[in-house]
Write a protein that holds these residues in place. Sequence first.
Motif, short mmCIF file in Angstrom:
data_model
loop_
_atom_site.label_atom_id
_atom_site.label_comp_id
_atom_site.label_asym_id
_atom_site.label_seq_id
_atom_site.Cartn_x
_atom_site.Cartn_y
_atom_site.Cartn_z
N ARG A 38 0.63 -5.49 -9.69
CA ARG A 38 0.38 -4.08 -9.38
C ARG A 38 0.82 -3.73 -7.95
O ARG A 38 0.56 -2.64 -7.46
CB ARG A 38 -1.10 -3.76 -9.56
N ALA A 39 1.52 -4.62 -7.28
CA ALA A 39 1.98 -4.38 -5.91
C ALA A 39 2.87 -3.15 -5.83
O ALA A 39 3.57 -2.80 -6.79
CB ALA A 39 2.76 -5.60 -5.41
N PHE A 40 2.82 -2.48 -4.70
CA PHE A 40 3.65 -1.32 -4.43
C PHE A 40 3.89 -1.23 -2.92
O PHE A 40 3.28 -1.97 -2.15
CB PHE A 40 2.99 -0.03 -4.95
N ILE A 41 4.79 -0.37 -2.52
CA ILE A 41 5.07 -0.16 -1.09
C ILE A 41 4.36 1.11 -0.64
O ILE A 41 4.48 2.16 -1.27
CB ILE A 41 6.59 -0.03 -0.83
N ASP A 42 3.59 0.99 0.43
CA ASP A 42 2.85 2.12 0.99
C ASP A 42 3.20 2.25 2.47
O ASP A 42 2.82 1.39 3.27
CB ASP A 42 1.35 1.92 0.81
N ASN A 43 3.94 3.28 2.82
CA ASN A 43 4.37 3.48 4.21
C ASN A 43 5.03 2.24 4.79
O ASN A 43 4.79 1.86 5.93
CB ASN A 43 3.20 3.92 5.09
N GLY A 44 5.83 1.56 3.98
CA GLY A 44 6.56 0.39 4.42
C GLY A 44 5.84 -0.92 4.25
O GLY A 44 6.43 -1.98 4.40
N ALA A 45 4.55 -0.89 3.96
CA ALA A 45 3.77 -2.11 3.80
C ALA A 45 3.69 -2.52 2.34
O ALA A 45 3.60 -1.67 1.45
CB ALA A 45 2.35 -1.92 4.35
N LEU A 46 3.71 -3.81 2.09
CA LEU A 46 3.47 -4.33 0.75
C LEU A 46 1.97 -4.19 0.50
O LEU A 46 1.15 -4.68 1.29
CB LEU A 46 3.90 -5.80 0.67
N ALA A 47 1.60 -3.51 -0.58
CA ALA A 47 0.19 -3.17 -0.79
C ALA A 47 -0.22 -3.36 -2.25
O ALA A 47 0.62 -3.45 -3.14
CB ALA A 47 -0.04 -1.72 -0.38
N TRP A 48 -1.53 -3.41 -2.45
CA TRP A 48 -2.13 -3.49 -3.77
C TRP A 48 -3.24 -2.46 -3.86
O TRP A 48 -3.78 -2.04 -2.84
CB TRP A 48 -2.69 -4.90 -4.02
N PRO A 49 -3.61 -2.07 -5.07
CA PRO A 49 -4.65 -1.06 -5.24
C PRO A 49 -6.01 -1.44 -4.63
O PRO A 49 -6.82 -0.56 -4.33
CB PRO A 49 -4.77 -0.90 -6.76
N ASN A 50 -6.27 -2.72 -4.41
CA ASN A 50 -7.54 -3.14 -3.81
C ASN A 50 -7.56 -2.95 -2.30
O ASN A 50 -8.48 -3.40 -1.63
CB ASN A 50 -7.87 -4.58 -4.17
N ARG A 51 -6.53 -2.30 -1.77
CA ARG A 51 -6.40 -1.95 -0.34
C ARG A 51 -5.86 -3.07 0.55
O ARG A 51 -5.84 -2.94 1.77
CB ARG A 51 -7.71 -1.41 0.24
N LEU A 52 -5.43 -4.17 -0.03
CA LEU A 52 -4.76 -5.20 0.77
C LEU A 52 -3.38 -4.70 1.12
O LEU A 52 -2.65 -4.20 0.25
CB LEU A 52 -4.65 -6.52 -0.02
N GLU A 53 -3.02 -4.79 2.38
CA GLU A 53 -1.69 -4.41 2.85
C GLU A 53 -1.16 -5.51 3.76
O GLU A 53 -1.89 -6.04 4.58
CB GLU A 53 -1.74 -3.10 3.63
N LEU A 54 0.12 -5.81 3.60
CA LEU A 54 0.78 -6.79 4.44
C LEU A 54 1.86 -6.09 5.25
O LEU A 54 2.73 -5.43 4.68
CB LEU A 54 1.39 -7.91 3.59
N ALA A 55 1.79 -6.24 6.56
CA ALA A 55 2.74 -5.57 7.44
C ALA A 55 4.15 -6.09 7.21
O ALA A 55 4.38 -7.31 7.15
CB ALA A 55 2.34 -5.79 8.90
N PRO A 56 5.11 -5.18 7.09
CA PRO A 56 6.49 -5.62 6.83
C PRO A 56 7.06 -6.48 7.95
O PRO A 56 7.81 -7.42 7.67
CB PRO A 56 7.26 -4.31 6.66
N TRP A 57 6.72 -6.20 9.19
CA TRP A 57 7.28 -6.98 10.30
C TRP A 57 6.74 -8.41 10.27
O TRP A 57 7.45 -9.34 10.62
CB TRP A 57 7.02 -6.31 11.65
#
Length: 74
Positions: A38-57
């Motif tokens: 269910r991963a998606f891109i949110d404002n450049g970050a790799l994210a999941w609906p459970n609110r986990l986001e990984l910074a692209p840099w």
Amino acid sequence: MRLTFSDGTTGVWNAGAMLAGKGTSLTIPLRDRHEFARAFIDNGALAWPNRLELAPWTLHQEMEAAGLLSQEAT
């Protein structure tokens, strides 16, 4: 998961290290392949609906250091 960055580099990121071990309340649900998908891109970050986001840099830096990035063919 194949990631492509704004600088044109691309590579395959393996989430195994993030999902291994004790885990956290955000990473444990992603051990289920359907939840991980269910991963998606949110404002450049790799994210999941459970609110986990990984910074692209951070992903870029780790993948570059591991030799996992190459320039995308045009």
